[in-house]
Design a protein around this motif. Structure first.
Motif, PDB file in Angstrom:
ATOM      1  N   PRO A 108      13.685  12.695  41.363  1.00  0.00           N
ATOM      2  CA  PRO A 108      12.682  11.645  41.133  1.00  0.00           C
ATOM      3  C   PRO A 108      12.552  11.429  39.626  1.00  0.00           C
ATOM      4  CG  PRO A 108      11.840  13.392  42.573  1.00  0.00           C
ATOM      5  CD  PRO A 108      13.116  13.892  41.981  1.00  0.00           C
ATOM      6  N   ASP A 109      11.914  10.330  39.212  1.00  0.00           N
ATOM      7  CA  ASP A 109      11.770  10.105  37.769  1.00  0.00           C
ATOM      8  C   ASP A 109      10.584  10.869  37.172  1.00  0.00           C
ATOM      9  OD1 ASP A 109       9.489   8.649  38.494  1.00  0.00           O
ATOM     10  OD2 ASP A 109      10.477   6.711  38.249  1.00  0.00           O
ATOM     11  N   TYR A 110       9.703  11.401  38.035  1.00  0.00           N
ATOM     12  CA  TYR A 110       8.550  12.194  37.609  1.00  0.00           C
ATOM     13  C   TYR A 110       7.602  11.417  36.696  1.00  0.00           C
ATOM     14  CZ  TYR A 110      11.304  16.041  39.485  1.00  0.00           C
ATOM     15  OH  TYR A 110      12.036  16.854  40.320  1.00  0.00           O
ATOM     16  N   CYS A 111       7.651  10.099  36.732  1.00  0.00           N
ATOM     17  CA  CYS A 111       6.771   9.282  35.894  1.00  0.00           C
ATOM     18  C   CYS A 111       5.349   9.234  36.429  1.00  0.00           C
ATOM     19  CB  CYS A 111       7.332   7.860  35.793  1.00  0.00           C
ATOM     20  SG  CYS A 111       8.779   7.709  34.701  1.00  0.00           S
ATOM     21  N   GLN A 112       5.230   9.113  37.750  1.00  0.00           N
ATOM     22  CA  GLN A 112       3.927   8.987  38.379  1.00  0.00           C
ATOM     23  C   GLN A 112       3.610  10.236  39.194  1.00  0.00           C
ATOM     24  OE1 GLN A 112       2.015   6.442  37.705  1.00  0.00           O
ATOM     25  NE2 GLN A 112       3.574   5.193  36.659  1.00  0.00           N
ATOM     26  N   ALA A 113       2.334  10.545  39.316  1.00  0.00           N
ATOM     27  CA  ALA A 113       1.924  11.677  40.145  1.00  0.00           C
ATOM     28  C   ALA A 113       2.259  11.390  41.601  1.00  0.00           C
ATOM     29  CB  ALA A 113       0.427  11.931  39.993  1.00  0.00           C
TER      30      ALA A 113
END
Length: 353
Positions: A279-284
């Motif tokens: 995942p890009d781990y940008c959003q929770a």
């Protein structure tokens, strides 16, 4: 930062590196054989087969816990400037959270660094005389070692560390019965490969260390032994393997993993492999275990992953003024103390929106 994992399996042995897992009853070998059965059953995160190994070799558990703790700290150091920063939650036996449910690069690295931590800690514990069934290294004298040097210093027992770590760490994966052509079987094969890559990052890079002897440091005589690389060296090597990890898939018979893109080199036993993109781990996101990057500090002048553009995923950032108080202009005073002044300066802190 802490994440709240909801992993589908009931704990992992890595939790021995966390506080409150029951390992404290085994620390410093303060345990009596008559009580090992009960105590091993109480350790959180062990599978049934690992509990049996604990009962047979109970004095190995404290080094394994120390190795797991060392691995967690090194993971957090290596990923401190990444969107995913190897966050853990205290007291949860899944340690790294839902991120491990995704067979991605991150899961590959955590398996490798944890296996490496066990090899390193056990090998050193043998040398220190902390384990009942092993002692200093019994490695043969290297053929290229100067014949005038003495071979036989008390070296790290990498042989025992590797063999026991292989049995203990891999046992959790091997005791599961996964159907062929299943995602679970593919994940198991991936985990076993990355466990071995982690062990080899220690075993294959042990080196000869020597100490000089002689009058007034003349070094007319040397004693040499096998010595492990530092764990920071191991962490950096595995981080490089993470960056160059190979995406793989099942073959048609469902018995082997093979590289998904033939333009990349076939992975060796030292390389990390993964099945799915991260995942890009940008959003929770609770499902992926991502905490997002909102509130993370970033480096406005960097073009790397720690830079505000990449770390904040294009959302922008806020800048705050922070007063830093530190010692400065230190001088050695005769005799014998150091006198310092207190200096203050204002620093810009950038935080992702």
């Amino acid at each position: 930062m802490l994440c709240s994992p909801t992993v589908g399996f009931n704990g992992i042995w890595w939790s021995l590196g966390m506080a409150g897992t029951g390992l404290d009853v085994l620390q410093n070998n303060k345990i009596y054989i008559v009580g090992t059965n009960t105590m091993c059953d109480q350790l959180k995160g062990l599978s049934l087969a690992q509990q049996k190994m604990c009962k047979m070799y109970y004095d190995h558990m404290p080094p394994i816990g120390a190795g797991a703790q060392m691995a967690i700290k090194e993971c957090q150091y290596q990923f401190r400037f990444r969107r995913w920063n190897c966050s853990t939650i205290q007291g949860d036996s899944s340690v790294f959270g839902p991120v491990l449910q995704i067979p991605s690069r991150e899961a590959a690295f955590t398996h490798a660094i944890s296996a490496a931590g066990v090899v390193h800690a056990l090998s050193r514990a043998c040398r220190e005389g902390e384990l009942s069934i092993c002692g200093c290294s019994t490695a043969m004298r290297p053929k290229d070692l100067n014949r005038d040097f003495i071979w036989g210093g008390c070296g790290d027992n990498i042989e025992h560390g590797y063999q026991y770590a292989k049995a203990f760490v891999d046992m959790r994966e091997k005791e599961k019965n996964h159907p062929r052509f299943s995602k679970e079987l593919a994940r198991m094969m991936m985990n076993l490969h990355n466990n071995e890559a982690g062990r080899r990052s220690v075993y294959n890079y042990a080196k000869v260390a020597c100490k000089c002897h002689g009058v007034s440091g003349s070094c007319s005589l040397k004693t040499c032994w096998m010595q492990l690389p530092t764990f920071r060296e191991i962490g950096e090597r595995l981080k490089e393997k993470y960056d160059g990890a190979v995406e793989v898939k099942f073959n048609k018979r469902g018995t082997k993993l093979k590289r998904k893109h033939k333009k990349y080199n076939k992975p060796t036993t030292e390389d990390l492999i993964y099945l799915l993109q991260s995942p890009d781990y940008c959003q929770a996101n609770k499902e992926t275990g991502s905490l997002g990057t909102s509130g993370r500090e970033c480096n406005r002048s960097s073009d790397g992953m720690d830079g505000c553009n990449l770390m904040c995923c294009g959302r922008g950032y806020n800048t705050f003024k922070k007063t830093i108080v530190e010692r400065c202009n230190c001088k050695f005073m005769w005799c014998c103390y150091v006198k310092c002044k207190t200096c203050e300066h204002v620093q810009d802190i950038h935080v992702c929106k």
